[in-house]
Write a protein that holds these residues in place. Structure first.
Motif, mmCIF file in Angstrom:
data_model
loop_
_atom_site.group_PDB
_atom_site.id
_atom_site.type_symbol
_atom_site.label_atom_id
_atom_site.label_comp_id
_atom_site.label_asym_id
_atom_site.label_seq_id
_atom_site.Cartn_x
_atom_site.Cartn_y
_atom_site.Cartn_z
ATOM 1 N N SER A 196 47.789 -0.577 51.266
ATOM 2 C CA SER A 196 46.385 -0.256 51.535
ATOM 3 C C SER A 196 46.246 0.422 52.893
ATOM 4 O O SER A 196 45.489 1.383 53.042
ATOM 5 C CB SER A 196 45.522 -1.519 51.503
ATOM 6 O OG SER A 196 45.476 -2.067 50.213
ATOM 7 N N ARG A 200 47.441 4.005 52.501
ATOM 8 C CA ARG A 200 46.438 4.876 51.863
ATOM 9 C C ARG A 200 45.328 5.231 52.848
ATOM 10 O O ARG A 200 44.886 6.377 52.928
ATOM 11 C CB ARG A 200 45.874 4.210 50.612
ATOM 12 C CG ARG A 200 46.852 4.238 49.436
ATOM 13 C CD ARG A 200 46.224 3.766 48.132
ATOM 14 N NE ARG A 200 45.955 2.329 48.102
ATOM 15 C CZ ARG A 200 46.874 1.406 47.825
ATOM 16 N NH1 ARG A 200 48.125 1.752 47.555
ATOM 17 N NH2 ARG A 200 46.547 0.127 47.814
ATOM 18 N N LEU A 201 44.875 4.255 53.624
ATOM 19 C CA LEU A 201 43.831 4.494 54.618
ATOM 20 C C LEU A 201 44.310 5.494 55.671
ATOM 21 O O LEU A 201 43.574 6.415 56.041
ATOM 22 C CB LEU A 201 43.427 3.164 55.259
ATOM 23 C CG LEU A 201 42.212 3.181 56.186
ATOM 24 C CD1 LEU A 201 40.966 3.632 55.431
ATOM 25 C CD2 LEU A 201 42.002 1.802 56.781
ATOM 26 N N LYS A 202 45.544 5.304 56.128
ATOM 27 C CA LYS A 202 46.107 6.244 57.108
ATOM 28 C C LYS A 202 46.180 7.650 56.523
ATOM 29 O O LYS A 202 45.826 8.627 57.191
ATOM 30 C CB LYS A 202 47.503 5.786 57.553
ATOM 31 C CG LYS A 202 47.516 4.620 58.509
ATOM 32 C CD LYS A 202 48.948 4.286 58.878
ATOM 33 C CE LYS A 202 49.043 3.239 59.951
ATOM 34 N NZ LYS A 202 50.456 3.011 60.353
ATOM 35 N N ALA A 203 46.644 7.764 55.292
ATOM 36 C CA ALA A 203 46.780 9.080 54.657
ATOM 37 C C ALA A 203 45.413 9.747 54.502
ATOM 38 O O ALA A 203 45.276 10.952 54.755
ATOM 39 C CB ALA A 203 47.471 8.942 53.299
ATOM 40 N N GLU A 204 44.405 8.973 54.111
ATOM 41 C CA GLU A 204 43.056 9.519 53.930
ATOM 42 C C GLU A 204 42.477 10.068 55.217
ATOM 43 O O GLU A 204 41.662 10.985 55.199
ATOM 44 C CB GLU A 204 42.120 8.437 53.384
ATOM 45 C CG GLU A 204 42.376 8.037 51.956
ATOM 46 C CD GLU A 204 41.610 6.786 51.536
ATOM 47 O OE1 GLU A 204 40.710 6.329 52.296
ATOM 48 O OE2 GLU A 204 41.909 6.249 50.450
ATOM 49 N N HIS A 205 42.888 9.495 56.336
ATOM 50 C CA HIS A 205 42.314 9.877 57.622
ATOM 51 C C HIS A 205 43.299 10.615 58.532
ATOM 52 O O HIS A 205 43.028 10.789 59.721
ATOM 53 C CB HIS A 205 41.747 8.637 58.319
ATOM 54 C CG HIS A 205 40.612 8.034 57.549
ATOM 55 N ND1 HIS A 205 39.323 8.523 57.593
ATOM 56 C CD2 HIS A 205 40.590 7.014 56.657
ATOM 57 C CE1 HIS A 205 38.553 7.820 56.793
ATOM 58 N NE2 HIS A 205 39.296 6.893 56.208
ATOM 59 N N GLY A 209 51.526 12.062 48.876
ATOM 60 C CA GLY A 209 50.810 12.084 47.609
ATOM 61 C C GLY A 209 51.484 11.300 46.486
ATOM 62 O O GLY A 209 51.021 11.344 45.352
ATOM 63 N N ASP A 244 52.387 8.091 44.278
ATOM 64 C CA ASP A 244 51.705 6.865 43.882
ATOM 65 C C ASP A 244 52.725 5.738 43.848
ATOM 66 O O ASP A 244 53.609 5.725 43.008
ATOM 67 C CB ASP A 244 51.047 7.043 42.510
ATOM 68 C CG ASP A 244 50.178 5.870 42.121
ATOM 69 O OD1 ASP A 244 49.616 5.223 43.031
ATOM 70 O OD2 ASP A 244 50.068 5.604 40.919
#
Length: 103
Positions: A40, A43-48, A100, A102
């Motif tokens: 999690s 994913r948060l790091k990647a999104e930002h 990217g 999964d």
């Protein structure tokens, strides 16, 4: 030793080993839970656009784990190696997530 003593020793050995097996199972489940949270974070790091590694956090965690190990009478060097192994895998996951994949 007598045969009865041998049987008692073997029974005690089996009991201790069962306890070890139970702890090993708990460790695996705890690691799985830990990795759910770190994914999690990834994913948060990647999104930002944040980097996969956080050296300051890692240093704080190592210091904290070494202290906990000392309190628990566990070799702090071992605890640090264990955490470094886990962190390396977490960073690998974060890199894969940033690319990217999964996971």
């Amino acid at each position: 030793m007598t045969e009865a003593t041998d049987e008692a020793v073997l029974a005690r050995l089996e009991s201790i080993r069962q306890s070890i097996d139970n702890i090993d199972a708990a460790l695996i489940h705890m690691l799985a839970e830990r990795f759910k949270f770190t994914q999690s974070v990834g994913r948060l790091k990647a999104e930002h656009g944040l980097p996969p590694a956080d050296l300051e956090r890692e240093a704080r965690q190592i210091k904290r784990l070494r202290s906990l190990a000392e309190e628990a009478h566990l070799d702090p060097g071992f605890a640090e190696k264990f955490l470094n192994f886990i962190v390396a895998e977490v960073i690998h996951h974060h890199e894969r997530i940033a690319d990217g994949e999964d996971i």
